[in-house]
Design a protein around this motif. Sequence first.
Motif, mmCIF file in Angstrom:
data_model
loop_
_atom_site.group_PDB
_atom_site.id
_atom_site.type_symbol
_atom_site.label_atom_id
_atom_site.label_comp_id
_atom_site.label_asym_id
_atom_site.label_seq_id
_atom_site.Cartn_x
_atom_site.Cartn_y
_atom_site.Cartn_z
ATOM 1 N N PHE A 1 34.780 35.264 39.626
ATOM 2 C CA PHE A 1 34.695 35.704 38.688
ATOM 3 C C PHE A 1 35.854 36.715 38.448
ATOM 4 N N PHE A 2 36.665 36.823 37.766
ATOM 5 C CA PHE A 2 38.124 37.527 37.817
ATOM 6 C C PHE A 2 38.144 37.526 36.665
ATOM 7 N N ALA A 3 39.349 38.567 36.516
ATOM 8 C CA ALA A 3 40.034 39.028 35.916
ATOM 9 C C ALA A 3 41.473 39.439 36.091
ATOM 10 N N GLN A 4 42.812 39.320 34.672
ATOM 11 C CA GLN A 4 43.449 39.447 34.800
ATOM 12 C C GLN A 4 43.995 41.251 35.456
ATOM 13 N N TRP A 5 43.059 41.737 34.176
ATOM 14 C CA TRP A 5 43.496 43.205 34.550
ATOM 15 C C TRP A 5 42.510 43.403 34.979
ATOM 16 N N CYS A 6 42.182 43.172 36.587
ATOM 17 C CA CYS A 6 41.352 44.017 37.159
ATOM 18 C C CYS A 6 42.138 44.036 37.994
ATOM 19 N N PRO A 7 42.759 45.077 39.266
ATOM 20 C CA PRO A 7 43.541 45.141 40.360
ATOM 21 C C PRO A 7 42.939 45.236 41.739
ATOM 22 N N ILE A 8 42.366 45.087 41.143
ATOM 23 C CA ILE A 8 40.826 44.102 42.877
ATOM 24 C C ILE A 8 41.106 43.101 42.993
ATOM 25 N N CYS A 9 40.812 42.410 41.538
ATOM 26 C CA CYS A 9 40.930 40.348 41.888
ATOM 27 C C CYS A 9 41.909 40.516 42.287
ATOM 28 N N LYS A 10 43.865 41.420 41.903
ATOM 29 C CA LYS A 10 44.569 40.355 42.769
ATOM 30 C C LYS A 10 44.667 40.433 44.403
ATOM 31 N N LEU A 11 43.529 41.758 44.363
ATOM 32 C CA LEU A 11 43.282 41.796 46.256
ATOM 33 C C LEU A 11 42.995 40.033 46.965
ATOM 34 N N GLN A 12 41.635 39.581 45.861
ATOM 35 C CA GLN A 12 40.388 38.981 46.147
ATOM 36 C C GLN A 12 41.373 37.443 46.308
ATOM 37 N N SER A 32 40.289 37.682 30.104
ATOM 38 C CA SER A 32 40.917 37.597 30.661
ATOM 39 C C SER A 32 42.337 37.012 29.410
ATOM 40 N N GLY A 33 42.342 36.630 27.757
ATOM 41 C CA GLY A 33 43.259 36.571 27.369
ATOM 42 C C GLY A 33 43.142 34.461 27.070
ATOM 43 N N ASP A 34 44.047 34.317 25.908
ATOM 44 C CA ASP A 34 43.597 33.324 25.015
ATOM 45 C C ASP A 34 44.214 32.065 26.827
ATOM 46 N N ASP A 35 44.395 30.509 26.172
ATOM 47 C CA ASP A 35 44.365 29.548 28.055
ATOM 48 C C ASP A 35 45.786 30.087 28.695
ATOM 49 N N GLU A 36 46.210 30.365 27.694
ATOM 50 C CA GLU A 36 47.941 30.476 27.949
ATOM 51 C C GLU A 36 48.083 31.445 28.147
ATOM 52 N N GLU A 37 48.085 32.685 28.481
ATOM 53 C CA GLU A 37 47.865 34.124 28.832
ATOM 54 C C GLU A 37 46.543 33.695 30.378
ATOM 55 N N TYR A 41 48.387 33.368 34.059
ATOM 56 C CA TYR A 41 48.431 34.643 35.105
ATOM 57 C C TYR A 41 47.589 33.634 36.754
ATOM 58 N N LEU A 42 47.965 32.579 36.036
ATOM 59 C CA LEU A 42 47.334 31.720 38.016
ATOM 60 C C LEU A 42 48.500 31.290 38.136
ATOM 61 N N MET A 43 49.905 30.957 37.946
ATOM 62 C CA MET A 43 51.328 31.172 38.225
ATOM 63 C C MET A 43 51.615 32.222 39.016
ATOM 64 N N ARG A 44 51.245 33.092 38.100
ATOM 65 C CA ARG A 44 52.031 34.513 38.930
ATOM 66 C C ARG A 44 51.179 34.523 40.289
ATOM 67 N N GLN A 45 50.033 34.620 40.343
ATOM 68 C CA GLN A 45 48.893 34.790 41.211
ATOM 69 C C GLN A 45 48.851 33.480 42.611
ATOM 70 N N ASP A 46 50.523 32.916 42.014
ATOM 71 C CA ASP A 46 50.249 31.258 43.046
ATOM 72 C C ASP A 46 47.875 30.791 43.568
ATOM 73 N N ILE A 47 47.133 30.970 42.144
ATOM 74 C CA ILE A 47 46.522 30.003 42.169
ATOM 75 C C ILE A 47 46.135 29.242 41.883
ATOM 76 N N GLU A 48 45.591 28.161 42.960
ATOM 77 C CA GLU A 48 45.334 26.770 42.311
ATOM 78 C C GLU A 48 44.028 26.116 42.442
ATOM 79 N N PHE A 49 43.110 26.570 42.494
ATOM 80 C CA PHE A 49 41.854 26.405 43.173
ATOM 81 C C PHE A 49 41.540 26.135 41.076
#
Length: 104
Positions: A1-12, A32-37, A41-49
């Motif tokens: 579980f993570f949130a785009q507004w969570c600074p620790i999540c960006k490290l995790q 963390s917002g709607d599907d587009e938001e 976020y996933l693209m900016r954080q390079d999240i592929e899971f």
Amino acid sequence: FFAQWCPICKLQNPVISSLVEGYEVIGIAMQSGDDEEVRQYLMRQDIEFSVVNDEQGQISRSFGVNGVPAVFIIDQAGMIRYSTRGYASGAGLRSRLWLADNRQ
């Protein structure tokens, strides 16, 4: 579980991403917002899971998550073996995964 507004999540997130090669990982984007938001976020954080958008927090509430990041390790039988809230190291998560795989 993570949130785009969570600074620790960006490290995790990179720690969680490093587990993808050996384990099935499903992320839950908590309020963390709607599907587009979330997609942006996933693209900016390079999240592929795989990620499920929990826009209203219903999934989070069903797991009792009231803070992020939160990690649940679920075994092959669907049982929650370990959970943690806050930052977790790669070594710590891997040891919990190993223990979950080797429980009798």
